[in-house]
Write an enzyme that holds these catalytic residues in place. Sequence first.
Site, mmCIF file in Angstrom:
data_model
loop_
_atom_site.group_PDB
_atom_site.id
_atom_site.type_symbol
_atom_site.label_atom_id
_atom_site.label_comp_id
_atom_site.label_asym_id
_atom_site.label_seq_id
_atom_site.Cartn_x
_atom_site.Cartn_y
_atom_site.Cartn_z
ATOM 1 N N GLU A 1 0.800 -1.226 0.000
ATOM 2 C CA GLU A 1 0.000 0.000 0.000
ATOM 3 C C GLU A 1 0.834 1.279 0.000
ATOM 4 O OE1 GLU A 1 -3.108 0.086 2.890
ATOM 5 O OE2 GLU A 1 -3.876 -1.880 2.379
ATOM 6 N N GLU B 1 -5.154 -8.590 1.109
ATOM 7 C CA GLU B 1 -5.805 -8.264 2.390
ATOM 8 C C GLU B 1 -7.269 -7.969 2.145
ATOM 9 O OE1 GLU B 1 -4.212 -5.014 4.700
ATOM 10 O OE2 GLU B 1 -2.164 -5.683 4.352
HETATM 11 C C1 FCB Z 1 -4.358 -1.994 5.598
HETATM 12 C C2 FCB Z 1 -2.965 -2.326 6.094
HETATM 13 C C3 FCB Z 1 -2.929 -3.359 7.173
HETATM 14 C C4 FCB Z 1 -4.088 -3.203 8.149
HETATM 15 C C5 FCB Z 1 -5.391 -3.101 7.414
HETATM 16 C C6 FCB Z 1 -6.596 -3.013 8.301
HETATM 17 O O1 FCB Z 1 -4.375 -0.701 5.078
HETATM 18 O O2 FCB Z 1 -2.145 -2.759 5.024
HETATM 19 O O3 FCB Z 1 -1.679 -3.299 7.801
HETATM 20 O O4 FCB Z 1 -3.855 -2.157 8.987
HETATM 21 O O5 FCB Z 1 -5.372 -2.009 6.550
#
Ligand code: FCB
Length: 466
Positions: free
Chosen positions: A168, A363
């Site tokens: 990210e 994620e």
């Molecule tokens: C993302 C992050 C991760 C976590 C989630 C909820 O932006 O990559 O580390 O904090 O959100």
Amino acid sequence: METFDRTFPDGFLWGAATASYQIEGATTEDGRGRSIWDTFSAVPGKVAGGDTGEVACDHYHRVPEDVALMRDLGLDAYRFSIAWPRILPDGTGTPNPAGLAFYDRLVDELRGAGIRPVVTLYHWDLPQALDDRGGWLSRDVAGWFTDYAAVVVDALGDRVTHWTTLNEPWCSSVLSYSIGAHAPGHEDPLEGLVAAHHLMLAHGTAVPVIRDRCAGAEVSITLNPTQVWGPDDGDELDADAVRRADNVFNGLFFGPIFHGAYPDGMLDDTAHLTDHAFIRDGDLATISAPLDTLGVNNYFPTRVRAARDGEDGRNPMPGCDGVVETAPRPPLTAMGWEQSPESHRLILERSARESGLPLYITENGSAWDDTVSDDGRVHDPERVAYLHDHLGAVADAIDHGVDVRGYFAWSLLDNFEWAYGYGKRFGIVHVDYDTQVRTVKDSGLEYARIIAAHRAGRAPEPAARS
Ligand code: FCB
């Protein structure tokens, strides 16, 4: 409990994800250097409750236990990140053998359990020593990062083939240097843009080095694109607000990395801030180095509108003055994030179009106010529903022709949720921070059930009511 009966392609990888600073703890052990998150979380007011990653989930001391947990859940793969300051305490120079040995043990333990390691080189814990030298604002960071990547790949590349350069970069640039919510906490629209460029330059410089040092490497970057929606009855001004926001959230990375160019309008929108001299000849060719897959982190859509006459439309994001973020629509998670499986599908489709690559969802997940019940279990029906809905959206995207290769639940464990501290729980496994006892939540049990059914080559049967 509602049921889930979708099927996924053969070979679909089922995983869970974490990040070093969020789970490891042991921030001063075995020669680890300081990171920008150690510094940031020590500043009063920056992290809820004054929480820090000093102990976190104590994962540094619990690798066998945590890997056994993953094996019991039936995970195919585990996505984790390497703490740069454990490997190079000063950011550059001589590697710290104890730091490398920790990840050596972790990788061996995972492989022993039949779990594929999926490694992210940078998930936000920049060595403080490098921030002292300008951090992501310094162009030298491309070389620093590439040298660090080489050290890690040399150490683990005989056993790890899935490499992700950055997690990210939007968060490590715009959120960290323009909005100021993440370390190092600067608030300057231009800095976010410069940091983003240098992050991408570091990524592009490292990609060929990773390939050279690891035969069969599958090289990737993880972005966090978000579906940007304007008002239902929006006018032209609203459409322009959507365009500007979409450029900063999505195009800023899709453009240079996959198309070798900044997105339409972005350089004009930011011309009042800079002459863009930080973008040098050849940079975009470096940044657009070919990749094998794209990692997508996605949780929620974003809603914006145009500021109206007389309204204060100042926005800290570069080129976004006049863009107003509007309230998320219910149902919301405990983060206040809008739940929209539709936006999840749309962003997967867009990511596939922009990148032309197979995707992993690196994620996805949700936070809820979980507690351990009297029966010793953690009943989290909202997280189960979110999981079902979002896996359903993934299956829909696949039906629409998107090549999705795997899904990583965020997160394996409750952990240090950055500026929110330990108050927000994303785990499919509950962590009691006083005792470090781990308890698989109902969502973890459900995830295990879905994985087992998939492995047996069938759709999950309706779960018994719980
Ligand atoms: C993302 C992050 C991760 C976590 C989630 C909820 O932006 O990559 O580390 O904090 O959100």
